[in-house]
Design an enzyme around this catalytic site. Structure first.
Site, PDB file in Angstrom:
ATOM      1  N   ILE A   8       0.830  -1.225   0.000  1.00 36.85           N
ATOM      2  CA  ILE A   8       0.000   0.000   0.000  1.00 36.85           C
ATOM      3  C   ILE A   8       0.859   1.268   0.000  1.00 36.85           C
ATOM      4  O   ILE A   8       0.398   2.318  -0.450  1.00 36.85           O
ATOM      5  CB  ILE A   8      -0.980  -0.011   1.202  1.00 36.85           C
ATOM      6  CG1 ILE A   8      -2.084   1.049   1.000  1.00 36.85           C
ATOM      7  CG2 ILE A   8      -0.265   0.209   2.539  1.00 36.85           C
ATOM      8  CD1 ILE A   8      -3.277   0.917   1.919  1.00 36.85           C
ATOM      9  N   SER A  87      10.442  -4.620  -6.225  1.00 40.60           N
ATOM     10  CA  SER A  87       9.972  -4.399  -7.602  1.00 40.60           C
ATOM     11  C   SER A  87      11.042  -3.859  -8.547  1.00 40.60           C
ATOM     12  O   SER A  87      10.733  -3.575  -9.698  1.00 40.60           O
ATOM     13  CB  SER A  87       8.777  -3.440  -7.576  1.00 40.60           C
ATOM     14  OG  SER A  87       9.223  -2.123  -7.312  1.00 40.60           O
ATOM     15  N   TYR A  98      16.409 -12.831  -1.896  1.00 40.71           N
ATOM     16  CA  TYR A  98      15.416 -12.005  -1.202  1.00 40.71           C
ATOM     17  C   TYR A  98      14.237 -11.709  -2.152  1.00 40.71           C
ATOM     18  O   TYR A  98      13.069 -11.802  -1.768  1.00 40.71           O
ATOM     19  CB  TYR A  98      16.055 -10.692  -0.710  1.00 40.71           C
ATOM     20  CG  TYR A  98      15.022  -9.771  -0.107  1.00 40.71           C
ATOM     21  CD1 TYR A  98      14.458 -10.055   1.131  1.00 40.71           C
ATOM     22  CD2 TYR A  98      14.583  -8.641  -0.804  1.00 40.71           C
ATOM     23  CE1 TYR A  98      13.475  -9.230   1.674  1.00 40.71           C
ATOM     24  CE2 TYR A  98      13.612  -7.814  -0.269  1.00 40.71           C
ATOM     25  CZ  TYR A  98      13.056  -8.106   0.961  1.00 40.71           C
ATOM     26  OH  TYR A  98      12.087  -7.307   1.485  1.00 40.71           O
ATOM     27  N   SER A 128       3.611  -9.052 -14.262  1.00 35.77           N
ATOM     28  CA  SER A 128       4.396  -8.008 -14.934  1.00 35.77           C
ATOM     29  C   SER A 128       4.775  -8.368 -16.365  1.00 35.77           C
ATOM     30  O   SER A 128       5.071  -9.533 -16.670  1.00 35.77           O
ATOM     31  CB  SER A 128       5.680  -7.797 -14.129  1.00 35.77           C
ATOM     32  OG  SER A 128       6.608  -7.060 -14.866  1.00 35.77           O
ATOM     33  N   GLU A 130       7.497  -7.803 -17.457  1.00 36.24           N
ATOM     34  CA  GLU A 130       8.887  -8.260 -17.351  1.00 36.24           C
ATOM     35  C   GLU A 130       8.964  -9.783 -17.542  1.00 36.24           C
ATOM     36  O   GLU A 130      10.011 -10.317 -17.894  1.00 36.24           O
ATOM     37  CB  GLU A 130       9.431  -7.823 -15.990  1.00 36.24           C
ATOM     38  CG  GLU A 130      10.904  -8.039 -15.741  1.00 36.24           C
ATOM     39  CD  GLU A 130      11.847  -7.174 -16.559  1.00 36.24           C
ATOM     40  OE1 GLU A 130      11.422  -6.152 -17.134  1.00 36.24           O
ATOM     41  OE2 GLU A 130      13.030  -7.548 -16.649  1.00 36.24           O
ATOM     42  N   TYR A 152      13.898 -10.997 -10.801  1.00 31.76           N
ATOM     43  CA  TYR A 152      12.560 -10.422 -10.600  1.00 31.76           C
ATOM     44  C   TYR A 152      11.561 -11.077 -11.557  1.00 31.76           C
ATOM     45  O   TYR A 152      10.485 -11.534 -11.152  1.00 31.76           O
ATOM     46  CB  TYR A 152      12.624  -8.902 -10.823  1.00 31.76           C
ATOM     47  CG  TYR A 152      11.269  -8.235 -10.888  1.00 31.76           C
ATOM     48  CD1 TYR A 152      10.583  -7.882  -9.730  1.00 31.76           C
ATOM     49  CD2 TYR A 152      10.667  -7.949 -12.126  1.00 31.76           C
ATOM     50  CE1 TYR A 152       9.325  -7.273  -9.790  1.00 31.76           C
ATOM     51  CE2 TYR A 152       9.427  -7.335 -12.196  1.00 31.76           C
ATOM     52  CZ  TYR A 152       8.755  -7.001 -11.034  1.00 31.76           C
ATOM     53  OH  TYR A 152       7.520  -6.397 -11.102  1.00 31.76           O
TER      54      TYR A 152
END
Ligand code: NAP
Ligand code: GDD
Length: 334
Positions: A8, A87, A98, A128, A130, A152
């Site tokens: 958030i 992100s 991580y 995403s 990505e 990611y």
């Protein structure tokens, strides 16, 4: 209606909170304990006496499964929006484990918590573009195969498939929004668009001399974050859960974004930009271009802000910030 949002305090989390409160939702947001303030993007909502009774912040973390389990069962939200993530693609090469723990396993922890609820909440996963990485076809659609090029991207592919798996195995309403890059004045300052608009505004006012960047040839399909959170909500209002590409259908290079912003501020970027190899990635995603036809047809969703408007609204917002910084600097010099 009660919604719970992870992430958030991030760019999308703040726009989605405004959007859901506007629809009359009660919103619960998960925040992480930090040694400094990390609620800057939602402070204006939290401090608003009309909204603060409908917005509740609770401490948690996507790495803490048992806490997520008791929170979800205690709050019993109707909808869960999983926006929390490490992100940053470049950072994911420095912190791959991580990143996977938060972005991949964190999603699984939320899905498990939802599965344990008496009435499982609907689930939105922040997937995403990505994931397309080294693209198999252009433009990219819901049917384009994934070829992630970063820790990611790999983590997001794992979370994407777990979301589908929980839909199919446990009949949970679980959808993936495959969002292409989206930006705003609230974008983190280390992502390329915001890095450019921040620096251009500061250069314009004499607060900074140079802007150091990496690969200027990379192309992205850049939209406005405010438009994209509406698509998240629309996906959650469908009869059946499904996966949707959200994109503008236009692609531009980093160089073009530089051109747009610097020319708007009446400057020539070539005088100020220098290349620093630290900002190159071990593996790059050269070009992304999304086809949002399915979202247009099924959700009735359309992007409202185009590339030029986006660059300008970000530049305007950063000029305001830079003007305030200049007043402080000038005052200190007196
Ligand atoms: P963002 O501004 O970087 O926000 C990320 C949020 O995740 C922050 O609230 C952050 O909290 C939180 N977070 C980080 N690690 C966490 C952890 N271990 N536990 C709980 N929360 C954690 O990202 P965004 O641009 O709003 O993006 C929202 C989501 O959409 C992300 O999942 C992102 O990967 C995905 N996405 C973004 C784009 C885009 O172009 N923006 C496109 C496709 C998908 P702190 O404030 O405490 O750091
Ligand atoms: N961050 C950054 N900083 N990127 C740079 C720089 C620089 O100094 N110089 C060039 N770039 C190039 C990157 O190599 C990349 O090709 C492009 O600019 C965009 O980089 P980012 O703005 O960091 O975004 P991203 O595309 O890697 O990732 C964002 O979009 C994804 C959706 O495709 C993030 O928001 C991800 O969380 C999101 O999933």
């Amino acid at each position: 209606m009660k919604a719970l949002i992870t992430g958030i305090t991030g760019q999308d989390g703040s726009y989605l909170t405004e959007f859901l409160l506007g629809k009359g939702y009660e919103v619960y947001g998960l925040i992480r304990r930090s040694s400094s303030f990390n609620t800057e993007r939602i402070d204006h909502i939290y401090k608003d006496p009309h909204e603060n009774t409908k917005l509740k912040l609770v401490y948690s973390d996507l790495t803490d499964g048992s806490n997520l389990h008791s929170l979800l069962n205690g709050i019993n939200p109707d909808e869960v929006y999983n926006l929390g993530a490490q992100s940053h693609v470049r950072v994911s090469f420095d912190q791959p484990i991580y990143t996977a723990n938060v972005d991949a396993l964190g999603t699984l922890r939320i899905l498990e918590a939802i599965r344990s609820m008496k009435k499982p909440a609907k689930f939105y996963q922040a997937s995403s573009s990505e994931m397309y990485g080294q693209v198999a076809e252009t433009p990219q659609t819901e049917k384009t195969p994934f070829y992630p090029r970063s820790p990611y991207g790999c983590s997001k592919v794992y979370a994407f498939w777990q979301t589908i798996n929980y839909r199919e195995a446990y009949n949970i309403f679980a959808c993936n929004g495959i969002l292409f890059n989206h930006e705003s004045p609230r974008r983190g300052e280390t992502f390329v668009t915001r890095k450019i608009t921040r620096a251009a505004a500061r250069i314009k006012l004499g607060l900074q001399d140079k802007l150091y960047l990496g690969n200027l040839e990379a192309k992205r399909d850049w939209g406005f974050a405010g438009d994209y959170v509406e698509a998240m909500w629309l996906m959650m209002q469908q009869k059946k859960s499904d996966d949707f590409v959200i994109a503008t259908g236009q692609t531009h290079s980093v160089k073009e974004f530089l051109d747009e912003v610097f020319s708007y501020l009446e400057m020539d970027w070539e005088k100020y930009v220098e290349i620093d190899s630290r900002y190159y990635r071990p593996a790059e995603v050269d070009m992304l271009l999304g086809d949002a036809s399915k979202a247009k047809k099924v959700l009735g969703w359309e992007p409202k802000v185009d590339f030029r408007e986006l660059a300008r609204l970000m530049a305007d917002a950063d000029m305001k910030i830079a003007k305030n910084e200049k007043i402080i600097v000038d005052h200190q010099g007196e």
